[in-house]
Scaffold this motif. Structure first.
Motif, short mmCIF file in Angstrom:
data_model
loop_
_atom_site.label_atom_id
_atom_site.label_comp_id
_atom_site.label_asym_id
_atom_site.label_seq_id
_atom_site.Cartn_x
_atom_site.Cartn_y
_atom_site.Cartn_z
N UNK A 1 -38.09 16.80 -30.61
CA UNK A 1 -39.23 17.68 -30.88
C UNK A 1 -40.27 17.55 -29.76
N UNK A 2 -40.51 16.30 -29.34
CA UNK A 2 -41.44 16.10 -28.23
C UNK A 2 -40.92 16.75 -26.96
N UNK A 3 -39.64 16.57 -26.67
CA UNK A 3 -39.05 17.16 -25.47
C UNK A 3 -39.11 18.69 -25.54
N UNK A 4 -38.81 19.23 -26.71
CA UNK A 4 -38.87 20.69 -26.91
C UNK A 4 -40.29 21.21 -26.64
N UNK B 1 -57.09 23.60 -21.83
CA UNK B 1 -57.37 22.68 -22.94
C UNK B 1 -56.14 22.59 -23.86
N UNK B 2 -55.56 23.75 -24.16
CA UNK B 2 -54.33 23.75 -24.97
C UNK B 2 -53.25 22.92 -24.28
N UNK B 3 -53.06 23.16 -23.00
CA UNK B 3 -52.02 22.47 -22.24
C UNK B 3 -52.25 20.95 -22.28
N UNK B 4 -53.50 20.52 -22.10
CA UNK B 4 -53.79 19.08 -22.03
C UNK B 4 -53.48 18.38 -23.34
N UNK B 5 -53.98 18.94 -24.45
CA UNK B 5 -53.80 18.26 -25.74
C UNK B 5 -52.38 18.42 -26.27
N UNK B 6 -51.75 19.56 -26.02
CA UNK B 6 -50.35 19.73 -26.44
C UNK B 6 -49.45 18.77 -25.66
N UNK B 7 -49.74 18.61 -24.37
CA UNK B 7 -48.98 17.68 -23.53
C UNK B 7 -49.12 16.25 -24.08
N UNK B 8 -50.36 15.87 -24.43
CA UNK B 8 -50.59 14.54 -25.00
C UNK B 8 -49.81 14.37 -26.30
N UNK B 9 -49.87 15.39 -27.17
CA UNK B 9 -49.18 15.31 -28.47
C UNK B 9 -47.68 15.11 -28.29
N UNK B 10 -47.09 15.81 -27.34
CA UNK B 10 -45.64 15.76 -27.22
C UNK B 10 -45.14 14.50 -26.49
N UNK C 1 -36.00 9.40 -22.46
CA UNK C 1 -37.01 10.45 -22.59
C UNK C 1 -37.91 10.52 -21.36
N UNK C 2 -38.19 9.37 -20.77
CA UNK C 2 -39.01 9.34 -19.56
C UNK C 2 -38.30 10.01 -18.40
N UNK C 3 -36.99 9.82 -18.32
CA UNK C 3 -36.22 10.48 -17.26
C UNK C 3 -36.25 12.01 -17.43
N UNK C 4 -36.19 12.46 -18.68
CA UNK C 4 -36.28 13.91 -18.93
C UNK C 4 -37.64 14.42 -18.45
N UNK C 5 -38.70 13.67 -18.77
CA UNK C 5 -40.06 14.08 -18.37
C UNK C 5 -40.19 14.13 -16.84
N UNK C 6 -39.66 13.11 -16.17
CA UNK C 6 -39.75 13.06 -14.70
C UNK C 6 -38.96 14.21 -14.07
N UNK C 7 -37.80 14.49 -14.62
CA UNK C 7 -36.98 15.57 -14.07
C UNK C 7 -37.65 16.93 -14.24
N UNK C 8 -38.27 17.13 -15.42
CA UNK C 8 -39.01 18.38 -15.63
C UNK C 8 -40.18 18.49 -14.66
N UNK C 9 -40.81 17.36 -14.38
CA UNK C 9 -41.91 17.36 -13.41
C UNK C 9 -41.45 17.87 -12.05
#
Length: 625
Positions: A227-230, A183-192, A282-290
């Motif tokens: 901050x979102x990326x962090x 639950x923490x992971x889901x909502x924190x992921x959404x927030x960031x 920012x989307x590229x950062x997210x995809x690369x982390x995935x």
């Protein structure tokens, strides 16, 4: 510890001395220098700074580890340069601008070193409120400031729920205890991802970035989205085994990158174009982390996982410095011309300032992957990461990564299209109107520092790889000495040597310059336009440049021709904005209905409300309990 304290003291002095803009900005720059020093000194050695126990189960904790250090260094290099730029730029606004910049810098400093939910949330809100008021420094920006506030508070609400789930499971607010809490992971992921402006949470940026003061737009694009990326880095590190979030990140990141690049390619506004480019980066950062976390648990894919992580860090560096340079340079041009459309700010290099024009050119080329700039290195690494999808055994995952690679490749192409449009029409275009002279010494120095960083960081990319702790990705081959060659895989899949690239380009540049200096006669010819005569009043506008993209992707852009009397123009929109427009209209209608029919000061409705609330409360305690 001493530099940590000095950073806080400098930001506080900057807040206190806000009525002296120059002094306040100098304190902000000093605070940034000390923050960067904290990051450098604590890069390899973690430090617990504070553990203040408020109640038996509630304590406030501050500390620094390697992740905090990386983000402190990157964010405060950008922040420090923006603060220095603001010494002259803030003269166009009220004295409160320096106050808001210092508050947001102090808040961000605490966010990046907070280890408990309470400190994190308080700092998060302080940063949001400071930026909200700094947007309002430009007149007639209430709607844009409240749009920013609405999405920021949506992010805060998601964090409240995430930290509530943390408390429910562990009985504490220490973020490091959130291991395995879905639950923490889901909502924190959404927030960031809301904070990173990933689609569909991006619709506020086009108007807000455009109307905000340019130094605030740079803060919104780089430190705030960092901050979102962090946050995404943190929650993935706490829960690395939850595969579904890796898959979501790859798909969402690639689709969002394409959408951001597409909107940037069709944009005609000076600041909307880089705003949409922020979504893409920012989307590229997210995809690369995935990719990094999708492959982290497979022994044979460890090398790919680490390379994907290194790629995400390189995109962060590239985006931070290139985008800061772009926003500050176009902000300078915008104020000099007092115009917002790209068509109306032609000739920046020649008529505003060569440094400002060069800032737009270098930053734009970096973001369109021009070698050997830092943006080129990060985009090459991203493509190498995705192209190694053949190593993944699972067929469905392989198809997901391959499909995402196609979208990312298209995004990079469209991004290049958009950036060349910005460079060609603004920095190198034809002068459109007289320039307003503004005092701009610190603005030009800031732009020059950023130009140097964007070029130099590409040149020393192998050194950055070593500093980040990934020396295994460096090698030598043929005439390239070790460690100047970046390799993407073992056995070798792809290689790049930005340093050698830079040296060769410099040699060719000098040779061309020498040849050109010998050629004194310049031959000018008329452009071929299909045999038609070009009238003196005709010119190729930004709309004509973008129209091919808007027309080809008509269903996504809702492209249509609008005729008004003897004139006609092409209209297109970001399709996702129509959804939010519908939600806004629906919300207004519901609010209007309630205010006129129920909450209209009628005593009957209030009595009905009290009786209804009493009955529901009675049922809850007597029947359910």
């Amino acid at each position: 510890m001493i530099f940590y304290t000095l950073s806080v003291v400098c930001f506080l002095l900057g807040i206190i001395s806000f009525f002296k803009n120059k002094l306040s900005c100098i304190f902000a720059v000093l605070g940034s220098v000390f923050s960067i020093t904290v990051g450098i000194l604590r890069f390899e050695r973690s430090l617990n700074i504070l553990n203040l126990v408020l109640f038996p189960d509630i304590s406030l904790r501050l500390g620094i580890d390697k992740t905090s250090s990386i983000f402190l260094i990157i964010a405060f290099i950008s922040f420090g340069i923006i603060a220095f730029y603001s010494i002259d730029f803030n003269k166009l606004f009220s004295k409160k601008m320096a106050l808001f910049i210092n508050i947001s810098m102090l808040a961000m400093f605490f966010i990046l070193t907070a280890q408990d939910a309470i400190t994190f949330l308080i700092s998060f809100e302080c940063m949001t409120i400071a930026i909200f008021f700094s947007i309002l420094e430009r007149k007639n920006t209430y709607k844009e400031a409240f749009s920013f506030l609405a999405f920021s508070e949506a992010s805060s609400i998601a964090l409240f729920i995430a930290f509530g789930a943390l408390w429910a499971q562990t009985g504490s607010f220490i973020i490091a205890n959130a291991v395995g809490n879905i639950v923490f992971m889901s909502f924190a992921y959404l927030a960031f991802i809301i904070k990173m402006d990933i689609i569909p949470f991006h619709v506020w940026i086009s108007s807000t970035y455009s109307k905000s003061p340019s130094n605030v737009a740079a803060i919104l694009s780089v430190p705030v989205t960092l901050i979102g990326t962090y946050g995404i880095f943190r929650i993935f590190a706490l829960n690395p085994n939850i595969e579904i979030f890796s898959i979501i990140s790859i798909l969402l990141g690639s689709v969002s990158a394409l959408w951001g690049a597409l909107q940037a390619a069709r944009s005609r506004s000076l600041k909307k174009l880089p705003a949409y480019s922020t979504i893409e980066n920012n989307s590229m950062i997210l995809a690369s982390l995935g990719i990094a976390y999708l492959t982290a648990n497979t022994q044979s894919l460890q090398y790919l996982s680490q390379f994907a992580m290194l790629t995400a860090l390189f995109i962060i560096i590239s985006h931070s410095f290139s985008k800061t340079a772009l926003f500050l340079s176009i902000g300078h041009a915008k104020e000099a011309f007092s115009e917002e459309l790209i068509d109306n700010v032609g000739g920046v290099f020649k008529y505003v300032s060569k440094i400002t024009g060069l800032g737009i050119i270098i930053a734009g080329l970096s973001l369109s992957a021009f070698p050997p700039l830092i943006g080129f290195v990060s985009d090459w690494m991203l493509l190498e990461t995705f192209f190694q999808s053949y190593k993944i055994d699972d067929l469905s995952l392989k198809l997901i990564v391959t499909f995402s690679a196609i979208l990312i490749t298209l995004a990079i192409g469209l991004s290049s299209f958009g950036m060349k449009k910005l460079i060609g029409f603004s920095a190198l275009g034809t002068k459109t109107k007289e320039v307003i002279n503004i005092e701009s010494l610190t603005m030009k120095i800031s732009e020059a520092i950023l130009i140097f960083l964007v070029i130099a960081l590409g040149f020393i990319s192998p050194l950055i790889v070593i500093c980040l702790g990934y020396p295994t990705f460096l090698d030598g081959l043929l005439a390239v000495p070790k460690p100047l060659l970046i390799v993407s895989s073992r056995p070798i899949f792809g290689v790049l040597s930005p340093t050698i690239f830079a040296i060769m380009i410099f040699i060719f540049f000098v040779a061309l310059w020498k040849l050109k200096s010998k050629e004194k006669d310049v031959k000018r010819v008329s452009p071929w336009v299909g045999g038609l005569e070009v009238l003196s009043t005709e010119s190729f506008k930004i709309g004509a440049y973008s129209f091919i993209v808007e027309s080809l992707l008509k269903p996504l852009n809702q492209t249509k021709e609008i005729r008004e009397g003897d004139t006609a123009y092409v209209y297109s929109i970001d399709l996702i904005e129509t959804f939010y427009s519908f939600i806004t209209k629906l919300s207004n209608k519901i609010s209007s209905f309630f205010s006129k029919t129920i909450m209209n000061s009628s005593i009957h409705w209030y009595i009905a409300y009290i009786i209804g609330a009493f009955i529901i409360t009675l049922m809850y305690f007597k029947i359910i309990k």
